[in-house]
Write a protein that holds these residues in place. Structure first.
Motif, PDB file in Angstrom:
ATOM      1  N   PRO A  34       7.475   0.393  -9.378  1.00 14.52           N
ATOM      2  CA  PRO A  34       6.859  -0.751  -8.730  1.00 14.52           C
ATOM      3  C   PRO A  34       7.624  -2.052  -8.920  1.00 14.52           C
ATOM      4  N   SER A  35       8.153  -2.298 -10.126  1.00 16.00           N
ATOM      5  CA  SER A  35       8.877  -3.549 -10.376  1.00 16.00           C
ATOM      6  C   SER A  35      10.084  -3.669  -9.458  1.00 16.00           C
ATOM      7  N   ASP A  36      10.780  -2.555  -9.252  1.00 14.51           N
ATOM      8  CA  ASP A  36      11.932  -2.544  -8.352  1.00 14.51           C
ATOM      9  C   ASP A  36      11.473  -2.772  -6.912  1.00 14.51           C
ATOM     10  N   GLY A  37      10.369  -2.114  -6.547  1.00 11.88           N
ATOM     11  CA  GLY A  37       9.850  -2.272  -5.199  1.00 11.88           C
ATOM     12  C   GLY A  37       9.443  -3.703  -4.907  1.00 11.88           C
ATOM     13  N   LEU A  38       8.762  -4.348  -5.855  1.00 13.02           N
ATOM     14  CA  LEU A  38       8.348  -5.740  -5.671  1.00 13.02           C
ATOM     15  C   LEU A  38       9.557  -6.663  -5.547  1.00 13.02           C
ATOM     16  N   ALA A  39      10.588  -6.395  -6.332  1.00 19.48           N
ATOM     17  CA  ALA A  39      11.797  -7.210  -6.257  1.00 19.48           C
ATOM     18  C   ALA A  39      12.450  -7.071  -4.884  1.00 19.48           C
ATOM     19  N   PHE A  46      12.088  -6.063   5.053  1.00 15.80           N
ATOM     20  CA  PHE A  46      11.369  -4.815   5.286  1.00 15.80           C
ATOM     21  C   PHE A  46      10.219  -5.041   6.254  1.00 15.80           C
ATOM     22  N   ASP A  47       9.933  -4.006   7.059  1.00 16.64           N
ATOM     23  CA  ASP A  47       8.904  -4.102   8.097  1.00 16.64           C
ATOM     24  C   ASP A  47       7.627  -3.359   7.749  1.00 16.64           C
ATOM     25  N   VAL A  48       7.725  -2.334   6.907  1.00 15.78           N
ATOM     26  CA  VAL A  48       6.563  -1.549   6.465  1.00 15.78           C
ATOM     27  C   VAL A  48       6.820  -1.091   5.042  1.00 15.78           C
ATOM     28  N   ALA A  49       5.768  -1.040   4.224  1.00 14.46           N
ATOM     29  CA  ALA A  49       5.868  -0.499   2.864  1.00 14.46           C
ATOM     30  C   ALA A  49       4.995   0.746   2.760  1.00 14.46           C
ATOM     31  N   ILE A  50       5.516   1.775   2.106  1.00 23.81           N
ATOM     32  CA  ILE A  50       4.784   3.022   1.860  1.00 23.81           C
ATOM     33  C   ILE A  50       4.620   3.150   0.353  1.00 23.81           C
ATOM     34  N   LEU A  51       3.387   3.203  -0.128  1.00 27.88           N
ATOM     35  CA  LEU A  51       3.117   3.212  -1.565  1.00 27.88           C
ATOM     36  C   LEU A  51       2.451   4.512  -1.983  1.00 27.88           C
ATOM     37  N   ASP A  52       2.980   5.138  -3.026  1.00 25.41           N
ATOM     38  CA  ASP A  52       2.288   6.266  -3.632  1.00 25.41           C
ATOM     39  C   ASP A  52       1.200   5.725  -4.556  1.00 25.41           C
ATOM     40  N   VAL A  53       0.116   6.458  -4.693  1.00 24.93           N
ATOM     41  CA  VAL A  53      -0.961   6.023  -5.591  1.00 24.93           C
ATOM     42  C   VAL A  53      -0.565   6.220  -7.052  1.00 24.93           C
ATOM     43  N   MET A  54       0.035   7.370  -7.359  1.00 21.99           N
ATOM     44  CA  MET A  54       0.390   7.692  -8.736  1.00 21.99           C
ATOM     45  C   MET A  54       1.795   7.184  -9.034  1.00 21.99           C
ATOM     46  N   LEU A  55       1.879   6.087  -9.797  1.00 21.29           N
ATOM     47  CA  LEU A  55       3.158   5.464 -10.096  1.00 21.29           C
ATOM     48  C   LEU A  55       3.212   5.061 -11.568  1.00 21.29           C
ATOM     49  N   PRO A  56       4.428   4.941 -12.136  1.00 26.97           N
ATOM     50  CA  PRO A  56       4.550   4.357 -13.477  1.00 26.97           C
ATOM     51  C   PRO A  56       4.376   2.847 -13.401  1.00 26.97           C
ATOM     52  N   GLU A  57       4.200   2.205 -14.521  1.00 29.03           N
ATOM     53  CA  GLU A  57       4.044   0.748 -14.656  1.00 29.03           C
ATOM     54  C   GLU A  57       2.687   0.265 -14.143  1.00 29.03           C
ATOM     55  N   MET A  58       2.359   0.594 -12.907  1.00 23.87           N
ATOM     56  CA  MET A  58       1.051   0.273 -12.329  1.00 23.87           C
ATOM     57  C   MET A  58       0.779   1.281 -11.222  1.00 23.87           C
ATOM     58  N   ASP A  59      -0.496   1.563 -10.964  1.00 21.31           N
ATOM     59  CA  ASP A  59      -0.766   2.534  -9.897  1.00 21.31           C
ATOM     60  C   ASP A  59      -0.628   1.852  -8.536  1.00 21.31           C
TER      61      ASP A  59
END
Length: 233
Positions: A34-39, A46-59
């Motif tokens: 998630p930290s990398d994704g937020l950065a 980016f035009d769309v974000a796809i997020l998995d529910v089960m993630l390290p650091e934060m869900d």
């Protein structure tokens, strides 16, 4: 080419999906944390974000909430079990769509294309949706379809893509009652298994953002309508 950010810690998922997405002239970039994704999102592009529910650091739910504080980028949530509560929570936090795992890559592409059409007017592989140039002005509310902006009592309102499309749909025909099925079919652009509870969630979010205006009227067992008068000219 539209750019899609996938935030999923499964390193084996991104490369084959990226290859598949290129068939539809979509560039998919993966972040495994998630930290990398937020950065990357803060860098823009980016035009769309796809997020998995089960993630390290934060869900994925917390990640969605964090993104929504600063960004209205369309979000697709990936839910491992396809559990109804996962979908409800994701939509309540501001996600625009969800897809249970495991999924077919073509369906994920279709969901992304729908969000792109909704946000940008068209994608190369989809139908063109012309922008409406005229302002929609009501007592206390102004909607600008061309700029996809909304003002409530003179203040800008930050809406997600789905929230804007729902408000725009109701505002084009104020007073008309739209059933939940009408809303689902018009906003999604294709038939899918999104349950009608999702419409109620988006309406609830939209109402809160438009307070203190009482904009959306519920007709029991019928649907929703815009309950504002057009502004006097």
């Amino acid at each position: 080419m539209h750019r899609i950010l996938l935030i999923d810690d499964d390193e084996n998922l991104g490369p084959p999906l990226a290859t598949y997405f290129r068939r539809y002239e979509l560039e998919l970039v993966q972040a495994t944390r998630p930290s990398d994704g937020l950065a990357r999102l803060r860098e823009g592009g980016f035009d769309v974000a796809i997020l998995d529910v089960m993630l390290p650091e934060m869900d994925g739910f917390e990640l969605c909430r964090t993104i929504r504080k600063d960004d209205d980028i369309p979000i697709v949530m990936l839910t491992a079990r396809g559990d109804v509560m996962d979908r409800v929570v994701g939509l309540e936090l501001g996600a625009d769509d969800y897809l249970p795992k495991p999924f077919e890559p073509r369906e994920l592409v279709a969901r992304v294309q729908t969000l792109l059409r909704r946000r940008n007017g068209s994608v190369r592989t989809g139908a063109t949706i012309p922008a409406e140039p005229g302002l929609l002005s009501f007592e206390g509310l102004v909607i600008d379809p061309a700029r996809r902006s909304v003002q409530r009592l003179g203040q800008d309102v930050d809406l997600t893509g789905t929230e804007f499309e729902l408000l725009h749909l109701l505002a084009r025909e104020p007073g008309r009652v739209f059933s939940r099925d009408d809303i689902l079919n018009r906003l999604r652009g294709h038939e899918a298994d999104l349950y009608t509870r999702a419409v109620d969630i988006v309406v609830s979010r939209l109402r809160k953002k438009l307070e203190p205006l009482d904009c959306i009227k519920t007709l029991r067992n019928a649907g929703y309508s815009l309950a504002l008068r057009r502004a006097q000219r």
